[in-house]
Structure formats: structure tokens, C-alpha cells
Design a protein around this motif. Structure first.
Motif, mmCIF file in Angstrom:
data_model
loop_
_atom_site.group_PDB
_atom_site.id
_atom_site.type_symbol
_atom_site.label_atom_id
_atom_site.label_comp_id
_atom_site.label_asym_id
_atom_site.label_seq_id
_atom_site.Cartn_x
_atom_site.Cartn_y
_atom_site.Cartn_z
ATOM 1 N N ARG A 27 6.732 15.811 -8.837
ATOM 2 C CA ARG A 27 7.121 16.932 -8.745
ATOM 3 C C ARG A 27 7.750 17.558 -9.991
ATOM 4 N NH1 ARG A 27 9.077 16.979 -2.514
ATOM 5 N NH2 ARG A 27 7.014 17.680 -1.596
ATOM 6 N N THR A 28 8.615 16.940 -10.558
ATOM 7 C CA THR A 28 9.359 17.449 -11.694
ATOM 8 C C THR A 28 8.339 17.901 -12.766
ATOM 9 O OG1 THR A 28 11.006 15.726 -11.710
ATOM 10 C CG2 THR A 28 10.551 16.868 -13.861
ATOM 11 N N PHE A 29 7.145 17.418 -13.027
ATOM 12 C CA PHE A 29 6.118 17.780 -13.973
ATOM 13 C C PHE A 29 5.176 18.582 -13.221
ATOM 14 C CE2 PHE A 29 8.330 14.087 -16.086
ATOM 15 C CZ PHE A 29 8.906 14.596 -17.142
ATOM 16 N N ASN A 30 5.113 18.407 -12.141
ATOM 17 C CA ASN A 30 3.873 19.226 -11.521
ATOM 18 C C ASN A 30 4.668 20.129 -10.460
ATOM 19 O OD1 ASN A 30 1.736 20.312 -10.391
ATOM 20 N ND2 ASN A 30 0.614 18.425 -9.882
ATOM 21 N N PRO A 31 5.374 21.239 -10.617
ATOM 22 C CA PRO A 31 5.906 21.956 -9.302
ATOM 23 C C PRO A 31 5.105 22.179 -8.274
ATOM 24 C CG PRO A 31 6.461 22.841 -11.867
ATOM 25 C CD PRO A 31 5.325 21.837 -11.725
ATOM 26 N N SER A 32 3.780 22.592 -8.689
ATOM 27 C CA SER A 32 2.781 23.013 -7.533
ATOM 28 C C SER A 32 3.047 21.869 -6.293
ATOM 29 C CB SER A 32 1.451 22.970 -7.907
ATOM 30 O OG SER A 32 0.923 21.723 -8.179
ATOM 31 N N LEU A 33 3.491 20.955 -6.430
ATOM 32 C CA LEU A 33 3.683 19.917 -5.563
ATOM 33 C C LEU A 33 5.094 19.904 -4.526
ATOM 34 C CD1 LEU A 33 2.694 16.563 -7.485
ATOM 35 C CD2 LEU A 33 1.212 17.884 -5.909
ATOM 36 N N ILE A 34 5.820 21.072 -5.007
ATOM 37 C CA ILE A 34 7.041 21.236 -4.200
ATOM 38 C C ILE A 34 6.651 21.782 -2.945
ATOM 39 C CG2 ILE A 34 9.162 22.401 -4.025
ATOM 40 C CD1 ILE A 34 9.232 22.105 -7.277
ATOM 41 N N ASN A 35 7.307 21.333 -1.863
ATOM 42 C CA ASN A 35 7.044 21.824 -0.471
ATOM 43 C C ASN A 35 5.617 21.489 0.092
ATOM 44 O OD1 ASN A 35 9.654 22.899 -0.323
ATOM 45 N ND2 ASN A 35 9.084 24.800 -1.171
ATOM 46 N N ARG A 36 4.926 20.678 -0.682
ATOM 47 C CA ARG A 36 3.422 20.120 -0.276
ATOM 48 C C ARG A 36 3.785 18.801 0.277
ATOM 49 N NH1 ARG A 36 -0.934 21.578 -4.509
ATOM 50 N NH2 ARG A 36 -2.366 20.683 -2.634
ATOM 51 N N PRO A 37 3.083 18.357 1.234
ATOM 52 C CA PRO A 37 2.771 17.007 1.626
ATOM 53 C C PRO A 37 2.112 15.891 0.538
ATOM 54 C CG PRO A 37 1.247 18.296 2.835
ATOM 55 C CD PRO A 37 1.860 19.017 2.196
ATOM 56 N N VAL A 38 2.949 15.062 0.200
ATOM 57 C CA VAL A 38 2.627 14.192 -1.040
ATOM 58 C C VAL A 38 2.777 12.760 -0.761
ATOM 59 C CG1 VAL A 38 3.021 13.685 -3.504
ATOM 60 C CG2 VAL A 38 3.097 15.992 -2.553
ATOM 61 N N LYS A 68 -7.097 5.220 6.103
ATOM 62 C CA LYS A 68 -6.953 5.605 7.332
ATOM 63 C C LYS A 68 -6.255 7.081 7.585
ATOM 64 C CE LYS A 68 -6.405 1.148 9.560
ATOM 65 N NZ LYS A 68 -5.569 0.042 10.436
ATOM 66 N N LEU A 69 -5.727 7.528 6.448
ATOM 67 C CA LEU A 69 -5.139 8.719 6.484
ATOM 68 C C LEU A 69 -6.010 9.927 6.061
ATOM 69 C CD1 LEU A 69 -1.850 7.706 4.638
ATOM 70 C CD2 LEU A 69 -2.238 7.961 7.259
ATOM 71 N N LYS A 70 -7.227 9.609 5.734
ATOM 72 C CA LYS A 70 -8.173 10.712 5.198
ATOM 73 C C LYS A 70 -8.264 11.813 5.996
ATOM 74 C CE LYS A 70 -9.257 8.566 1.109
ATOM 75 N NZ LYS A 70 -10.513 7.998 0.742
ATOM 76 N N ASP A 71 -8.435 11.642 7.290
ATOM 77 C CA ASP A 71 -8.728 12.874 8.014
ATOM 78 C C ASP A 71 -7.278 13.607 8.324
ATOM 79 O OD1 ASP A 71 -11.324 12.060 8.629
ATOM 80 O OD2 ASP A 71 -10.820 10.578 10.463
ATOM 81 N N LEU A 72 -6.168 12.941 8.313
ATOM 82 C CA LEU A 72 -4.833 13.713 8.582
ATOM 83 C C LEU A 72 -4.705 14.350 7.185
ATOM 84 C CD1 LEU A 72 -2.344 13.870 10.329
ATOM 85 C CD2 LEU A 72 -1.517 12.021 9.089
ATOM 86 N N ALA A 73 -4.972 13.747 6.152
ATOM 87 C CA ALA A 73 -4.954 14.147 4.771
ATOM 88 C C ALA A 73 -5.521 15.647 4.691
ATOM 89 C CB ALA A 73 -5.196 13.535 3.501
ATOM 90 N N LYS A 74 -6.816 15.521 5.163
ATOM 91 C CA LYS A 74 -7.604 16.882 5.172
ATOM 92 C C LYS A 74 -7.145 17.675 6.030
ATOM 93 C CE LYS A 74 -12.657 18.208 5.388
ATOM 94 N NZ LYS A 74 -13.800 17.678 5.800
ATOM 95 N N GLN A 75 -6.769 17.477 7.207
ATOM 96 C CA GLN A 75 -6.191 18.332 8.084
ATOM 97 C C GLN A 75 -5.113 19.473 7.604
ATOM 98 O OE1 GLN A 75 -5.310 16.724 12.114
ATOM 99 N NE2 GLN A 75 -4.642 18.551 12.725
ATOM 100 N N HIS A 76 -3.938 18.429 6.930
ATOM 101 C CA HIS A 76 -2.700 18.802 6.531
ATOM 102 C C HIS A 76 -2.722 19.256 5.091
ATOM 103 C CE1 HIS A 76 -0.735 18.759 10.754
ATOM 104 N NE2 HIS A 76 -1.446 17.460 10.679
ATOM 105 N N GLY A 77 -3.413 18.913 4.253
ATOM 106 C CA GLY A 77 -3.624 19.062 2.871
ATOM 107 C C GLY A 77 -2.742 18.174 2.227
ATOM 108 N N ILE A 78 -2.913 16.892 2.531
ATOM 109 C CA ILE A 78 -1.784 15.879 1.924
ATOM 110 C C ILE A 78 -2.593 15.585 0.514
ATOM 111 C CG2 ILE A 78 -0.905 13.399 2.150
ATOM 112 C CD1 ILE A 78 -1.041 13.589 5.064
ATOM 113 N N VAL A 79 -1.514 15.511 -0.533
ATOM 114 C CA VAL A 79 -2.148 15.312 -1.717
ATOM 115 C C VAL A 79 -1.563 13.850 -2.155
ATOM 116 C CG1 VAL A 79 -1.597 15.541 -4.263
ATOM 117 C CG2 VAL A 79 -1.636 17.622 -2.529
ATOM 118 N N ALA A 80 -2.663 13.069 -2.533
ATOM 119 C CA ALA A 80 -2.529 11.551 -2.844
ATOM 120 C C ALA A 80 -2.557 11.425 -4.388
ATOM 121 C CB ALA A 80 -3.298 10.789 -1.941
ATOM 122 N N LEU A 81 -1.422 10.529 -4.802
ATOM 123 C CA LEU A 81 -1.564 10.281 -6.289
ATOM 124 C C LEU A 81 -1.444 8.788 -6.679
ATOM 125 C CD1 LEU A 81 1.186 12.849 -7.310
ATOM 126 C CD2 LEU A 81 -1.466 12.977 -7.586
#
Length: 437
Positions: A27-38, A68-81
Motif C-alpha cells: 500500500r505504501t507504493f500503491n495507495p489505490s490498495l488502501i481500504n481495499r481487501p488485499v 479456493k478463494l477465487k469466488d470470494l475474491a470475485k464477489q468482494h473485489g479481493i486483490v491478490a499479489l
């Protein structure tokens, strides 16, 4: 429980912990991730090894498989890195450097945690809380990373205080247990589960619960003689630490490792000896660098390979071999020759290998061998100068800028990191660009 009002001038410890470290670095270098599920994923993008508070609120557990989290990620917009260990390591170094400006007594406990010894610093701050807030402010200003600070008369109390600072918003990120009255402290500790105490693992937690000990307060009130008889000297030490009796000193100098392991699962299945050799040489180079960093030498190397036991449709094979060295050394050239000798003996064609690695054993201080009158293979003055030059070049220009064994450019054996962020602080081509309007 023993307690007394103290100031920073009296013996005290602080524990500084970066909140959600991997996610916070991203989040330090990508502020768009702040307050988002990561979530940050493990090697080969397998499991969640770091979760933002937003992801934790969704019930995602540590170590949950990403597929196993792919469906949940799609539903809630989880960002994976993918894990960016180069970035995390550099950001950790920056935090520890800042903390050394607050105290000369520092023990780096992990990549995101650090103990400070505060003896003799009482006149610098009105209260420990003031010091803690100054630490939080400076680290956030210089790195944008959020931290919490816990203070206590012992390391165990400081760690518990940090947990309280992190979990209870009313403390505003800083908790000083030593400044509380006995009534305040007992009330607070009666609300915290005993499993939150540093050193109380899952199994001991269950055994304590069976004995009717559910809270930290209950553990503090339990006679230490009973705890020692039931659980041994470690639990007795934890009990005394919770009572304010310091049993764990600050380890300002890291203890040299007696064994160094370097291994990693491949990003895809590997079949050829050439690819396995590249991987083993890579791991030896990494392990040898760590060996030299602690001014040590090793006397033997174990090399191992294995297929994927979870792919039952594949033929299974695993093997290892320990190779004694002609003499103790930390010379990457000698270590690679020995490791590849072992690899050639255990390699079998026709198998889909999933993992390879090396273990350096028989580790001793270099000083034990420096008085020898005999010129030793990979342990003489010429070897030392060459390895020193190698380490300096790689430290200055980046890991593996200069290598002993050609590891190729394709690296099909390297781990899969398909969604990794740039190395913002360690690579010129990844340095963020600021635009002025």
C-alpha cells in the motif's frame, strides 16, 4: 500480579510491530490498495500469507489456498499479489534503522517486529506513551508504514502490550502496561485470552483451558510451582515475565546459525539434471552468502530433491545425500562443486521434480580455522578476497549480478510469481515516477 508505576528511565522494554506488514508495504507504493481487501500469496502464489483487515473481516484464514478463494475474491473485489520479498526486506531494514535512532539497544525479532531496551533513556521523554507516539509518527512519515508499540517491564509484557495496542483502538496504537495501576491492569488482563501470551502455543493453550485457565489474569494468578510441574521451566519463565520479573534478556547480537537451509518449490515441474543443477547452484550461492555474513564456515552439505507427493498420478521419488567437504569452507565455488557432485548421484531420469534444496551443516566460526598453517581448498586468503569481492558487487548492484555458476536466463525452475509488484526501492527501473503539474 506485581505492578508499579514506572517511567522510561526505569528498566523497560518496547516492542514495535508493523501492522499487516506485507500488505502495508504494498500500500505504501500503491495507495489505490488502501481500504481495499488485499492478500499477499506464498511461494508459487499458493496460499494467503498476509491479509488486510478487510480480508480478515471476510473470514479468510491465514494459509487459505488461493484457488479456493477465487469466488470470494470475485464477489468482494479481493486483490491478490505475489510475495515481493525484496521489497519487504528493504522496507524492514528502513524501519529497523529508524528504531536505532530511538535506542542503542535493539533486537530485531522478525522482519516486522523489533524489541527496544529503554534503560537510561527516561529523561528523553515525558512518558513511554510519548515515546511510542513519536516512534509511530516518524516511521509513518519516513516509510508510510503503520506500527503499534507496546511497553512493559519484561519482553513478554511488551509483546502483550503490543497486542493490546493493536486490538483496542482506545489506546491509539500505543499501550504502556507499566503505567497502569494494579486494578486497571488486572481488569484489562482478565479480558484477554491466555492464548495471546507470547510462548503459549495451541497445545499448551488447550491444556491450560482444561485446567480452568482461560485468561491472562488467571495465568498470572496460577502458582509458578504448579506451572513448572505441569508444563516445565518455559511456562514458569512465562509466568514470571507476566509478573514483571524479567527472565528474557535483549539479544542485541544475532546468534550464528548452526544450520543454513535454502530450498524452494519450483514454479513448474522440472525434469532435467541441467535445470536441477541451476536450482541447486542458486540455493548454494544464497546459503554461502549467509554463511559468510555470520563469519562462519561449514564442513558438510546435504542436497535433496523430491517430486510432488500430492500428484498421485505421477511417479514418486525423493532422495538426499550429505557430502563432507575436504576442509571447512564458505567458498561458493567449493560448495557448488560438492553439491552438484551429490546431485548427480541422487538424480534419476523420468521424474517430475517439484522441489530441490541444500542444507549447510557442521557450521563453525571462521576464527577456529584461521590459525591453520596449511593452505586449504577454498579457505585460503585468495579465496577470502574473491568471495568478499563477490559479496560486495552483489550487495551494490543486486543479488546474482555476479555468480559462480551460470543459472541461465529462462529459469523455468524458479517459483511462480505472476502478480508481483515492482521492486520499488531496490531496482532503478522500478523506482516510482512523480509527476509535477
Amino acid at each position: 500480579m506485581r505492578t508499579k508505576n514506572t517511567s522510561v528511565s526505569q528498566p523497560m522494554f518496547a516492542l514495535v510491530d508493523v501492522n499487516n506488514f506485507y500488505v502495508s508495504c504494498e500500500r505504501t507504493f500503491n495507495p489505490s490498495l488502501i481500504n481495499r481487501p488485499v492478500v499477499v500469496l506464498s511461494n508459487n502464489d499458493g496460499c494467503a500469507v498476509a491479509r488486510s483487515n478487510e480480508v480478515k473481516a471476510l473470514g479468510v484464514k491465514m494459509g487459505a489456498p488461493w484457488f479456493k478463494l477465487k469466488d470470494l475474491a470475485k464477489q468482494h473485489g479481493i486483490v491478490a499479489l505475489s510475495s515481493n520479498y525484496t521489497l519487504y526486506g528493504d522496507m524492514s531494514d528502513r524501519v529497523m534503522t529508524i528504531l536505532r535512532n530511538f535506542s542503542p539497544h535493539v533486537e530485531v525479532y522478525s522482519i516486522d517486529e523489533c524489541f527496544l531496551g529503554l534503560q537510561g533513556l527516561g529523561k528523553l521523554w515525558p512518558t513511554a506513551t510519548d515515546m511510542g507516539q513519536s516512534i509511530r509518527s516518524r516511521i509513518h512519515q519516513w516509510t508510510s508504514l503503520p506500527v503499534c508499540v507496546g511497553f512493559g517491564a519484561t519482553k513478554t509484557l511488551a509483546k502483550l502490550a503490543n497486542h493490546i495496542a493493536k486490538k483496542q483502538p482506545e489506546f491509539n496504537g500505543v499501550c504502556d502496561l507499566s503505567a497502569m495501576s494494579a486494578n486497571q491492569l488486572n481488569t484489562l488482563l482478565s479480558l484477554i485470552e491466555v492464548g495471546e501470551v507470547w510462548g503459549v502455543g495451541r497445545q499448551i493453550n488447550q491444556q491450560l483451558n482444561v485446567a480452568g485457565i482461560y485468561t491472562v489474569k488467571a495465568l498470572c494468578d496460577t502458582p509458578t510451582t504448579w506451572l513448572r510441574a505441569k508444563f516445565g521451566v518455559v511456562m514458569e519463565r512465562i509466568s514470571k515475565e507476566l509478573q514483571g520479573i524479567s527472565c528474557l534478556s535483549l539479544e542485541e547480537i544475532s546468534t550464528p546459525r548452526k544450520q543454513i537451509i535454502s530450498s524452494r518449490s519450483f514454479g513448474q515441474r522440472v525434469y532435467s539434471l541441467t535445470e536441477l543443477s541451476e536450482s541447486v547452484a542458486y540455493h548454494i550461492s544464497s546459503a554461502a552468502e549467509k554463511l559468510r555474513r555470520q563469519h562462519s564456515v561449514c564442513n558438510a552439505i546435504q542436497v535433496f530433491i523430491q517430486t510432488n507427493p500430492f500428484r498421485e498420478q505421477d511417479k514418486q521419488y525423493s532422495n538426499s545425500m550429505t557430502i563432507p567437504l575436504p576442509n571447512a569452507s564458505s567458498d561458493t565455488r567449493l560448495l557448488i562443486r560438492a553439491a552438484l557432485f551429490g546431485l548427480r548421484h541422487i538424480y534419476r531420469k523420468g521424474y517430475a521434480y517439484k522441489k530441490a534444496g541444500v542444507i549447510l551443516t557442521g557450521i563453525d566460526p571462521l576464527a577456529l580455522y584461521q590459525t591453520s598453517l596449511l593452505t586449504q581448498q577454498g579457505a585460503d586468503e585468495r579465496s577470502a578476497r574473491l568471495m568478499n569481492a563477490l559479496d560486495q558487487l552483489n550487495q551494490k548492484y543486486g543479488r546474482n549480478t555476479v555468480s559462480v555458476f551460470s543459472i541461465g536466463s529462462k529459469k523455468s525452475w524458479s517459483m511462480r510469481r505472476e502478480i508481483m509488484s515492482p521492486c520499488y526501492t531496490t531496482s532503478w527501473q522500478d523506482v516510482p515516477i512523480a509527476y509535477a503539474h
